[in-house]
Design an enzyme around this catalytic site. Structure first.
Site, PDB file in Angstrom:
ATOM      1  N   GLY A  11       0.766  -1.249   0.000  1.00 44.70           N
ATOM      2  CA  GLY A  11       0.000   0.000   0.000  1.00 44.70           C
ATOM      3  C   GLY A  11       0.796   1.298   0.000  1.00 44.70           C
ATOM      4  N   LEU A  83     -11.194  -8.116 -11.720  1.00 43.11           N
ATOM      5  CA  LEU A  83     -12.600  -7.769 -11.536  1.00 43.11           C
ATOM      6  C   LEU A  83     -13.419  -8.259 -12.727  1.00 43.11           C
ATOM      7  CD1 LEU A  83     -11.914  -4.188 -10.201  1.00 43.11           C
ATOM      8  CD2 LEU A  83     -12.777  -6.130  -8.859  1.00 43.11           C
ATOM      9  N   HIS A  99      -0.267   1.018 -13.115  1.00 44.33           N
ATOM     10  CA  HIS A  99       0.494  -0.148 -13.588  1.00 44.33           C
ATOM     11  C   HIS A  99       1.957   0.245 -13.812  1.00 44.33           C
ATOM     12  CE1 HIS A  99       1.086  -4.028 -15.462  1.00 44.33           C
ATOM     13  NE2 HIS A  99       1.762  -3.412 -16.404  1.00 44.33           N
ATOM     14  N   GLU A 132     -12.850  -3.958 -19.567  1.00 43.09           N
ATOM     15  CA  GLU A 132     -13.034  -5.396 -19.344  1.00 43.09           C
ATOM     16  C   GLU A 132     -11.748  -6.206 -19.524  1.00 43.09           C
ATOM     17  OE1 GLU A 132     -14.882  -3.493 -21.278  1.00 43.09           O
ATOM     18  OE2 GLU A 132     -16.853  -3.480 -20.310  1.00 43.09           O
ATOM     19  N   ASP A 135      -5.353  -4.481 -17.990  1.00 46.07           N
ATOM     20  CA  ASP A 135      -4.443  -3.366 -18.264  1.00 46.07           C
ATOM     21  C   ASP A 135      -4.622  -2.798 -19.672  1.00 46.07           C
ATOM     22  OD1 ASP A 135      -3.343  -3.771 -15.708  1.00 46.07           O
ATOM     23  OD2 ASP A 135      -1.873  -5.196 -16.466  1.00 46.07           O
TER      24      ASP A 135
END
Ligand code: GRF
Length: 191
Positions: A11, A83, A99, A132, A135
């Protein structure tokens, strides 16, 4: 703007958002930090900043929590779960990922190692809206980092990470100030 940050690990990117908020440099508010991993050190960072935390392993639970809180922006900051299409579609252009490569190069895991193994001279980091694919969504900001002689995965990762921290805050700030317009796969940044 209400922000939810999703994490799976240490984090440090979350920390950069927490710090920015504390310094009054963020127009949004982090209303929850959600992790799929109860051991994630990022949860400690959230606790220290008095941000509510949730350990949720199922996507439906995450979805429910985001709705309950009326979240406007989901930030993926080292969130390792993929996801679903449904989750992403429901939050079109309202999920941002960071990323550690110059997309569309080196998607997926271990992007810094992929860059070194490929032999590129330049890599960097990218923020993008999540679609969808993995990356693949519309690119918001990018910053290059040179790969020098004797560069290792570790030294490169550290250099990129320093840029990630600045870039993520900038990106979230642009979103919160409604400066990002998505046209097809391009993101227009309003003056
Ligand atoms: C970062 O390199 C980020 O780009 C990638 O995962 C890493 C997370 O690091 N998605 P941290 O947990 O924010 O320190």
């Amino acid at each position: 703007m209400k922000i939810a940050t999703l994490i799976s690990g240490r984090g440090t990117n979350l920390q950069s958002l927490i710090d920015a908020e504390k310094e009054g440099k963020l127009s949004g508010k982090i209303v929850v930090v959600i992790s799929d991993n109860s051991e994630a050190y990022g949860l400690e960072r959230a606790k220290k900043a008095f941000i509510p935390i949730e350990v949720l392993k199922e996507e439906e639970e995450i979805s429910r929590k985001l709705k309950e809180l009326g979240v406007d922006l989901v930030v993926l900051a080292g969130f390792m779960k993929i996801l679903s299409e449904e989750f992403v579609k429901e939050r079109k252009n309202a999920i941002i990922n960071i990323h550690p490569s110059l997309l569309p190069s080196f998607k997926g895991l271990n992007a810094q190692k992929q860059a070194i193994d490929y032999g590129v001279r330049v890599s960097g980091c990218t923020t993008h809206f999540v679609d969808e694919g993995m990356d693949t969504g519309p690119i918001i900001l990018q910053k290059e980092v040179e790969i020098e002689k004797n560069e290792t995965v570790e030294t490169l990762s550290n250099k990129i990470l320093a840029e990630e921290h600045k870039m993520l805050v900038k990106t979230v700030e642009l979103f919160c100030n409604e400066k990002l317009i998505v046209e097809g796969r391009k993101v227009i940044i309003k003056e």
